[in-house]
Design a protein around this motif. Structure first.
Motif, mmCIF file in Angstrom:
data_model
loop_
_atom_site.group_PDB
_atom_site.id
_atom_site.type_symbol
_atom_site.label_atom_id
_atom_site.label_comp_id
_atom_site.label_asym_id
_atom_site.label_seq_id
_atom_site.Cartn_x
_atom_site.Cartn_y
_atom_site.Cartn_z
ATOM 1 N N VAL A 131 0.847 -1.206 0.000
ATOM 2 C CA VAL A 131 0.000 0.000 0.000
ATOM 3 C C VAL A 131 0.881 1.255 0.000
ATOM 4 O O VAL A 131 0.657 2.195 -0.771
ATOM 5 N N LEU A 165 -4.821 3.470 7.088
ATOM 6 C CA LEU A 165 -4.179 2.391 6.324
ATOM 7 C C LEU A 165 -2.837 1.990 6.935
ATOM 8 O O LEU A 165 -2.123 1.165 6.365
ATOM 9 N N GLN A 185 -9.720 -1.930 2.313
ATOM 10 C CA GLN A 185 -8.390 -1.300 2.283
ATOM 11 C C GLN A 185 -8.011 -0.920 0.847
ATOM 12 O O GLN A 185 -7.405 0.115 0.612
ATOM 13 N N THR A 189 -7.119 2.719 -0.501
ATOM 14 C CA THR A 189 -5.861 2.970 -1.226
ATOM 15 C C THR A 189 -6.170 3.712 -2.524
ATOM 16 O O THR A 189 -5.462 4.643 -2.909
#
Ligand SMILES: Nc1ncnc2c1ncn2[C@@H]1O[C@H](COP(=O)(O)OP(=O)(O)OP(=O)(O)O)[C@@H](O)[C@H]1O
Length: 621
Positions: A131, A165, A185, A189
């Motif tokens: 990420v 995150l 998530q 992102t």
């Protein structure tokens, strides 16, 4: 109104950056950018009735204020995403009529790429990155080259915290086959990608879909904070929580491509909607405002009252008030805009960073990961090792046997050797086809030019192919005891391999999907076999087919391999090298000329792939 900047707007665009240019975002806040749209029609050929145009937007008018967040709501299929796409300049089909103005001025398509963020409904991420890396990669491609890396890293860290995150900061994003981060998530992102670029305007298509209510609220609260930096925000939203809905300043409700309400969010909107409905749906306990509004409008739509609803708005005082505001906003002279914003709106370069920076960044983040990935390396090296071992052991030592019956074996092994890269090209097709959505999104976001992307792919492949071909060609050359120079043998193999790679890219570029590419590539390669000069000698070909032999790169590849072999020790008249070459009509040209033609094919395939990828629309929206 913000003071004009002392730097030129536009960032690094290859025409020269001004130092400290990246500070522009901070000076933007007081100005903001109002988006106005008036009498927007958008129509496409109908897919239900032949010869008829389907109007997906009909006389849609409104405006989004800077420093505010607007909600775009309505039943499924009402045209919310269409409006967002039209305003963001992301439509690839259809015709748009009406007025769209950003800060009173018509934006260029390049402005829309560079200065607006668009969060799509579907996630398009690079599975091999974490990420953190995904956000930093985007920051490096989209933020000014003048900004130090440390500042970009700090901005990414800040964003990771804001988007909650941090817990999956270093988790690989993954893909359908190798699970990585969760759906929520991935969504966050994706939002992060739009935010890291410091957009002037942010469009979000269903930003909370797939998120739990806590995360939805967190994400939208964070998005709302951007309005204090002067960002204009518009989001389509289906069923927000009460809290999330309260974050919006204004609301556009749509049904069947028409506006049924445009004004402030809140009870005004509910009262207005109720007054339009022939049968008012009760505001039952447990409803939140947003749910109630959408249910009300959807029921009216299902009951066939959508036009009554839209007409009610069109004839209302609210619509007249809005219309007057829109007219006065449009007549405001764009001369009052600070010079830097006028320049931004007229920008002609679609990317913030220059091509070489894009190439460096793509190689830094993508190539380095690929070279550590077995799934990437396997299909590219495995087949070559297997087939070359087979060839080497099958033809072991035949290369220096000078007798009549062996010449055909040598010619055959050299022919098979140069057909391998052409058939092996299949391994390079998926890289381009499967990445198409990501490529389209990143191009739409103005991250890089097509040539940058293609060059980075070439670096990926040619470096690996170069190293692999060195080893493989050495044991094949010496194992078979071939004549001539090994370096030449390797070079011919390497150029042929490169031709196979770039041919695969061209086929991938013109094919709508993997199935078509998989059918097209071997079919084309098989045709090349017939005209290579070995299966059918050139001078015996029917005159109406000879032209195809000229554009068959295998002919030049095999030709140069043959000349290398039969002008070595075999070139000695005693060993009949020239007789063999003449037999296959290869006696007149030297190997360097053949290799020159071979290299020319590389350039032609590369240009064809580049042109196709630049002009072909891969997304129909
Ligand atoms: N070629 C076409 N012919 C006829 N109708 C079309 C055509 N293309 C799209 N449509 C219709 O246009 C409408 C607009 O779709 P759009 O994606 O903008 O809706 P939406 O409000 O964003 O829906 P959702 O909330 O489900 O995402 C849909 O009803 C779709 O069926």
């Amino acid at each position: 109104m913000g003071a004009p900047l002392d730097v030129e707007a536009g960032g690094a665009n290859g025409n020269g950056d001004k130092a400290q240019n990246y500070v522009r975002e901070k000076s933007f806040a007081p100005q903001g950018m109002r988006i106005i749209f008036k009498d927007l029609d958008y129509h496409v050929p109908s897919n239900t009735q032949k010869g008829v145009r389907a109007y997906l937007l009909k006389k849609v008018s409104g405006f989004f204020e800077a420093h505010q967040m607007a909600a775009l709501m309505g039943p499924s299929g009402s045209g919310k995403t269409t409006l967002l796409d039209v305003l963001a300049g992301r439509k690839t089909e259809g015709k748009t009529e009406g007025t769209i103005a950003f800060a009173g001025q018509k934006p260029t398509p390049q402005f829309l790429r560079r200065y607006t963020g668009y969060v799509e409904q579907f996630d398009t991420l690079l599975g091999s990155l974490s990420v953190y890396e995904m956000l930093l990669y985007t920051a490096e491609l989209k933020r000014s080259t003048q900004e130090p890396l440390e500042e970009k890293k700090a901005a990414v860290e800040e964003l990771l915290t804001k988007l909650s995150l941090q817990r999956c900061r270093d988790v690989k994003i993954g893909n359908a086959m190798a699970k990585g981060i969760s759906g929520g998530q991935a969504k966050r992102t994706n939002i992060g990608i739009a935010l890291i670029t410091n957009p002037r305007v942010l469009f979000l298509d269903e930003p909370t879909s797939g998120l739990d209510s806590f995360t939805s609220n967190e994400v939208m609260t964070m998005v709302k904070t951007l309005t204090s930096d002067g960002v204009t925000i518009c989001a389509t939203i289906h069923s927000p929580t009460s809290y999330c809905f309260s974050l919006f300043d204004s609301l556009i409700m749509m049904v069947k491509g028409r506006v049924v309400y445009f004004g402030p969010r809140g009870h005004n909107a509910i009262e207005f909607a109720q007054s339009a409905c022939p049968q008012v749906k009760e505001f039952l306990p447990g409803y939140n405002d947003a749910e109630y509004l959408v249910d009300l409008v959807t029921e009216a739509d299902i009951a066939g009252h959508s036009d009554v609803f839209a007409d009610h708005y069109a004839n209302s005082d609210l619509a007249k008030e809005n219309g007057a505001k829109i007219d006065s906003f449009l007549t405001e002279s764009s001369d009052v805009l600070p010079e830097h914003i006028q320049k931004e709106l007229a920008v002609r370069s679609a990317t913030v960073t220059p091509w070489w920076w894009g190439l460096k960044t793509l190689v830094k983040y993508r190539t380095s990961k690929n070279y550590r990935d077995g799934e990437f390396l396997g299909p590219r090296i495995g087949d070559k090792i297997m087939i070359s071992l087979l060839i080497m052991t099958l033809y072991l030592g035949v290369g220096d046997e000078f007798n009549d019956s062996n010449y055909i074996n040598i010619a055959a092994v050299l022919f098979m050797w140069c057909t391998l890269p052409a058939f092996g090209a299949a391994a390079y097709v998926p890289a381009l086809v499967l990445e198409r959505n990501l490529f389209t999104r990143e191009r739409n976001d103005g991250l890089y030019l097509v040539v940058t992307y293609l060059l980075s792919k070439m670096v990926d492949e040619l470096l690996l192919a170069g190293l692999a071909s060195l080893g493989i060609s050495a044991y094949v050359f010496y194992g078979i005891q071939l004549q001539g120079q090994w370096v030449t043998f390797w070079l011919i193999y390497y150029i042929t391999l490169s031709n196979g790679i770039v041919l695969a890219y061209f086929i991938a570029a013109i094919s709508p999907n993997l199935d078509v590419a998989n059918a097209l590539l071997p079919t084309y390669v098989v045709t090349l076999l017939f005209f290579g000069g070995f299966l059918f000698r050139f001078h015996e070909m029917p005159p109406w087919w000879k032209w195809y032999s000229y554009i068959d790169f295998l002919r030049y590849s095999w030709g140069s391999l043959m000349v290398n072999q039969f002008t070595g020790p075999m070139g000695d008249p005693a060993w009949m090298g020239s007789t063999v070459l003449n037999y296959y009509s290869l006696g007149e040209v030297d190997k360097w000329t053949y290799m020159g033609y071979l290299a020319l094919f590389f350039i032609v395939f590369f240009l064809l792939a580049l042109i196709t990828m630049t002009f072909k629309k891969y997304q129909s929206r």
